[in-house]
Design a protein around this motif. Structure first.
Motif, PDB file in Angstrom:
ATOM      1  N   PRO A 124       0.813  -1.224   0.000  1.00 17.20           N
ATOM      2  CA  PRO A 124       0.000   0.000   0.000  1.00 17.20           C
ATOM      3  C   PRO A 124       0.846   1.275   0.000  1.00 17.20           C
ATOM      4  O   PRO A 124       2.060   1.238   0.224  1.00 17.20           O
ATOM      5  N   ASN A 125       0.197   2.374  -0.235  1.00 13.48           N
ATOM      6  CA  ASN A 125       0.841   3.682  -0.186  1.00 13.48           C
ATOM      7  C   ASN A 125       1.308   3.965   1.246  1.00 13.48           C
ATOM      8  O   ASN A 125       0.618   3.573   2.208  1.00 13.48           O
ATOM      9  N   CYS A 126       2.444   4.632   1.372  1.00 12.99           N
ATOM     10  CA  CYS A 126       3.022   4.841   2.712  1.00 12.99           C
ATOM     11  C   CYS A 126       2.045   5.512   3.663  1.00 12.99           C
ATOM     12  O   CYS A 126       1.880   5.095   4.817  1.00 12.99           O
ATOM     13  N   SER A 127       1.352   6.543   3.162  1.00 12.85           N
ATOM     14  CA  SER A 127       0.459   7.287   4.069  1.00 12.85           C
ATOM     15  C   SER A 127      -0.726   6.418   4.501  1.00 12.85           C
ATOM     16  O   SER A 127      -1.274   6.588   5.593  1.00 12.85           O
ATOM     17  N   TYR A 152       0.942  15.366   6.629  1.00 13.54           N
ATOM     18  CA  TYR A 152       2.088  16.273   6.583  1.00 13.54           C
ATOM     19  C   TYR A 152       3.258  15.392   6.150  1.00 13.54           C
ATOM     20  O   TYR A 152       3.866  14.706   6.983  1.00 13.54           O
ATOM     21  N   GLN A 153       3.496  15.346   4.822  1.00 15.68           N
ATOM     22  CA  GLN A 153       4.344  14.313   4.258  1.00 15.68           C
ATOM     23  C   GLN A 153       5.748  14.791   3.910  1.00 15.68           C
ATOM     24  O   GLN A 153       5.940  15.839   3.287  1.00 15.68           O
ATOM     25  N   SER A 154       6.718  13.964   4.284  1.00 18.11           N
ATOM     26  CA  SER A 154       8.127  14.243   4.045  1.00 18.11           C
ATOM     27  C   SER A 154       8.453  14.277   2.549  1.00 18.11           C
ATOM     28  O   SER A 154       7.856  13.561   1.745  1.00 18.11           O
ATOM     29  N   THR A 156      10.888  13.013   1.269  1.00 14.34           N
ATOM     30  CA  THR A 156      11.492  11.735   0.838  1.00 14.34           C
ATOM     31  C   THR A 156      10.451  10.883   0.105  1.00 14.34           C
ATOM     32  O   THR A 156      10.798   9.990  -0.653  1.00 14.34           O
ATOM     33  N   GLY A 157       9.174  11.186   0.330  1.00 12.63           N
ATOM     34  CA  GLY A 157       8.122  10.459  -0.388  1.00 12.63           C
ATOM     35  C   GLY A 157       8.176  10.704  -1.885  1.00 12.63           C
ATOM     36  O   GLY A 157       7.689   9.903  -2.673  1.00 12.63           O
ATOM     37  N   THR A 158       8.766  11.816  -2.266  1.00 12.78           N
ATOM     38  CA  THR A 158       8.862  12.122  -3.709  1.00 12.78           C
ATOM     39  C   THR A 158      10.154  11.547  -4.291  1.00 12.78           C
ATOM     40  O   THR A 158      10.210  11.161  -5.453  1.00 12.78           O
ATOM     41  N   GLY A 159      11.197  11.508  -3.452  1.00 16.09           N
ATOM     42  CA  GLY A 159      12.452  10.921  -3.944  1.00 16.09           C
ATOM     43  C   GLY A 159      13.645  11.834  -3.739  1.00 16.09           C
ATOM     44  O   GLY A 159      13.537  12.929  -3.178  1.00 16.09           O
ATOM     45  N   HIS A 190      -0.558  19.398  -2.414  1.00 14.46           N
ATOM     46  CA  HIS A 190      -0.528  18.892  -3.805  1.00 14.46           C
ATOM     47  C   HIS A 190       0.466  17.755  -3.874  1.00 14.46           C
ATOM     48  O   HIS A 190       1.660  17.980  -4.046  1.00 14.46           O
ATOM     49  N   ILE A 191      -0.048  16.515  -3.682  1.00  9.07           N
ATOM     50  CA  ILE A 191       0.830  15.334  -3.770  1.00  9.07           C
ATOM     51  C   ILE A 191       0.265  14.425  -4.861  1.00  9.07           C
ATOM     52  O   ILE A 191      -0.894  14.014  -4.789  1.00  9.07           O
ATOM     53  N   ASP A 192       1.104  14.201  -5.886  1.00 16.75           N
ATOM     54  CA  ASP A 192       0.669  13.490  -7.082  1.00 16.75           C
ATOM     55  C   ASP A 192      -0.279  14.421  -7.854  1.00 16.75           C
ATOM     56  O   ASP A 192      -0.377  15.616  -7.531  1.00 16.75           O
ATOM     57  N   LYS A 201      -4.411  12.297  -6.516  1.00 20.35           N
ATOM     58  CA  LYS A 201      -4.326  10.829  -6.534  1.00 20.35           C
ATOM     59  C   LYS A 201      -3.910  10.306  -5.156  1.00 20.35           C
ATOM     60  O   LYS A 201      -4.418   9.289  -4.680  1.00 20.35           O
ATOM     61  N   GLU A 202      -3.025  11.067  -4.495  1.00 20.55           N
ATOM     62  CA  GLU A 202      -2.560  10.646  -3.166  1.00 20.55           C
ATOM     63  C   GLU A 202      -3.725  10.586  -2.194  1.00 20.55           C
ATOM     64  O   GLU A 202      -3.854   9.648  -1.397  1.00 20.55           O
ATOM     65  N   GLU A 203      -4.605  11.568  -2.269  1.00 20.65           N
ATOM     66  CA  GLU A 203      -5.754  11.626  -1.351  1.00 20.65           C
ATOM     67  C   GLU A 203      -6.713  10.464  -1.629  1.00 20.65           C
ATOM     68  O   GLU A 203      -7.196   9.806  -0.704  1.00 20.65           O
ATOM     69  N   VAL A 226      -0.616  16.766   2.261  1.00 22.70           N
ATOM     70  CA  VAL A 226       0.197  17.980   2.160  1.00 22.70           C
ATOM     71  C   VAL A 226       1.678  17.621   2.230  1.00 22.70           C
ATOM     72  O   VAL A 226       2.083  16.802   3.069  1.00 22.70           O
ATOM     73  N   ARG A 227       2.469  18.220   1.367  1.00 21.29           N
ATOM     74  CA  ARG A 227       3.916  18.024   1.387  1.00 21.29           C
ATOM     75  C   ARG A 227       4.545  19.128   2.236  1.00 21.29           C
ATOM     76  O   ARG A 227       4.270  20.314   2.041  1.00 21.29           O
ATOM     77  N   ILE A 228       5.414  18.720   3.153  1.00 17.49           N
ATOM     78  CA  ILE A 228       6.087  19.720   4.012  1.00 17.49           C
ATOM     79  C   ILE A 228       7.597  19.498   3.951  1.00 17.49           C
ATOM     80  O   ILE A 228       8.041  18.394   3.624  1.00 17.49           O
ATOM     81  N   GLY A 233       9.848  11.127   7.973  1.00 18.56           N
ATOM     82  CA  GLY A 233       8.581  10.410   8.084  1.00 18.56           C
ATOM     83  C   GLY A 233       7.390  11.270   7.758  1.00 18.56           C
ATOM     84  O   GLY A 233       7.492  12.500   7.671  1.00 18.56           O
ATOM     85  N   HIS A 234       6.270  10.602   7.561  1.00 19.55           N
ATOM     86  CA  HIS A 234       4.993  11.278   7.331  1.00 19.55           C
ATOM     87  C   HIS A 234       4.252  11.386   8.653  1.00 19.55           C
ATOM     88  O   HIS A 234       4.335  10.475   9.498  1.00 19.55           O
ATOM     89  N   SER A 235       3.544  12.496   8.809  1.00 16.88           N
ATOM     90  CA  SER A 235       2.699  12.698  10.000  1.00 16.88           C
ATOM     91  C   SER A 235       1.262  12.855   9.538  1.00 16.88           C
ATOM     92  O   SER A 235       1.011  13.362   8.433  1.00 16.88           O
TER      93      SER A 235
HETATM   94  C1  2RA Z   1       4.539  10.384  -1.404  1.00 16.27           C
HETATM   95  N1  2RA Z   1       3.065   8.604  -0.694  1.00 16.27           N
HETATM   96  O1  2RA Z   1       4.737  10.601  -0.192  1.00 16.27           O
HETATM   97  C2  2RA Z   1       3.742   9.188  -1.839  1.00 16.27           C
HETATM   98  C3  2RA Z   1       4.589   8.207  -2.573  1.00 16.27           C
HETATM   99  N2  2RA Z   1       5.693   7.762  -1.847  1.00 16.27           N
HETATM  100  O2  2RA Z   1       4.957  11.089  -2.337  1.00 16.27           O
END
Ligand code: 2RA
Length: 330
Positions: A124-127, A152-154, A156-159, A190-192, A201-203, A226-228, A233-235
């Motif tokens: 599954p997706n990390c979140s 509140y996503q790190s 690193t999720g994007t790469g 705005h994630i994905d 798509k992320e939502e 949300v990307r922060i 890690g993701h919160s």
């Molecule tokens: C993100 N969950 O954080 C997505 C893919 N890793 O960008």
């Protein structure tokens, strides 16, 4: 056991190797696979040098298990080809997650649905993973009616390139851009990509994957992702309404007794989960537990996990471990 790591040069691929080593995953042969531009490169693992192989080379070697973290397009094209030679593919992309013929697995929650016939299994997706790890035991006890989650996503999720953009911005260096806006000192809702319904798509991954993993389409889910500018890690701020009422003390003990979950909840002493503390850890950390006083049977919680670990690499390796333990890997 012959195991392949496909996408070995990416952030998640590197984490998969780290997890395989840390957990002393037993194998006879390891194949590292990446895109054509990386073929021939050397990666050191457990003191041994491995030459990156092409997909074609790896398929000829017919690994027993292939853990993919190479993007949806690559997985759609190559996972079936590995499956044809008998390989069990554990895929980190979104390619197969909502395919009705494929299993979407968090081993602690629904590992039991895997059968000897499964050849492509979706991670599954990390979140989603970190949220269902905390919610599954509560769903079993109180039955979830509705989830409202904000993440509140790190970066690193994007790469790697996203981490570089953030660090360059922090140093005032004008470098390559991954995001449509600056990420440092900012927050991007705005994630994905955006969909016609106004969600990203992320939502919608969080909406759809949660219902599939918990095997309950009556659960209502709405999310804002949300990307922060953080790593580690993701919160997630989760508001969950149950059909049954609960006692906070009982919620706490259920979570504390859940394998893979750690309760960190002592606000008076500034104790609550934070990505800076989840970095490199495999557990899901839960805190800020409190009743939503605006409506009955509703709980607020704060959930943090390393998105590269339990959110991706560790969960995938745990699926491989689970299948080995249950003799589902021939
Ligand atoms: C993100 N969950 O954080 C997505 C893919 N890793 O960008």
């Amino acid at each position: 056991m012959k195991i392949a790591v496909v996408g070995a040069t990416g952030l998640v691929g590197a984490e998969i190797l780290k997890v395989l080593e840390e957990r002393d995953f037993r194998f006879d042969e390891l194949y590292l696979v990446a895109s054509a531009k990386s073929v021939g490169q050397i990666i050191k693992f457990k003191g041994k040098e491995y030459t990156i192989k092409s997909m074609e080379e790896a398929i000829k070697l017919a690994p027993d298990v292939a853990i993919f973290s190479a993007g949806g397009g690559t997985s759609l094209e190559w996972a079936p080809k590995f499956a044809e030679v008998g390989t069990i593919v554990i895929d980190n992309s979104s390619a197969w997650r909502m395919d009705p013929t494929k299993k979407l697995i968090v081993p602690e929650i629904n590992g039991h649905v895997i059968t000897i016939d499964d050849r492509i299994i979706a991670n599954p997706n990390c979140s989603t993973i970190q949220m269902v790890m905390a919610l599954a035991p509560l769903h079993a006890k109180y039955k979830i009616k509705r989830i409202v989650v904000a993440t509140y996503q790190s970066v690193t999720g994007t790469g790697k390139d996203a981490v570089l953009q953030m660090m360059n911005e922090r140093k005032g260096i004008d470098g390559p851009k991954v995001y449509p806006h600056p990420i440092d000192m900012n927050a991007l809702p705005h994630i994905d990509s955006f969909l016609d319904n106004g969600y990203t798509k992320e939502e919608m991954k969080m909406v759809n994957e949660t219902r599939k993993i918990l095997n309950d389409n009556t659960i209502g889910v709405t999310s804002t992702t949300v990307r922060i500018p953080s790593v580690g890690g993701h919160s997630e701020a989760v508001n969950v309404e149950f059909h049954e009422d609960f006692k906070l003390s009982e919620v706490r003990s259920i979570l504390a007794d859940t394998p893979g979950v750690i309760v960190q909840d002592d606000p008076k002493n500034n104790i609550y989960p934070m990505p800076i503390n989840s970095h490199g850890r495999d557990e899901v950390f839960v805190g800020r537990l409190r009743r939503d006083e605006s409506q009955p049977n509703t709980l607020n919680m704060w959930i943090v996990a390393d998105n590269l670990r339990k959110g991706a690499a560790t969960n995938a390796v745990q699926i491989a471990e689970f299948m080995t333990e249950k003799s589902l890997v021939e």
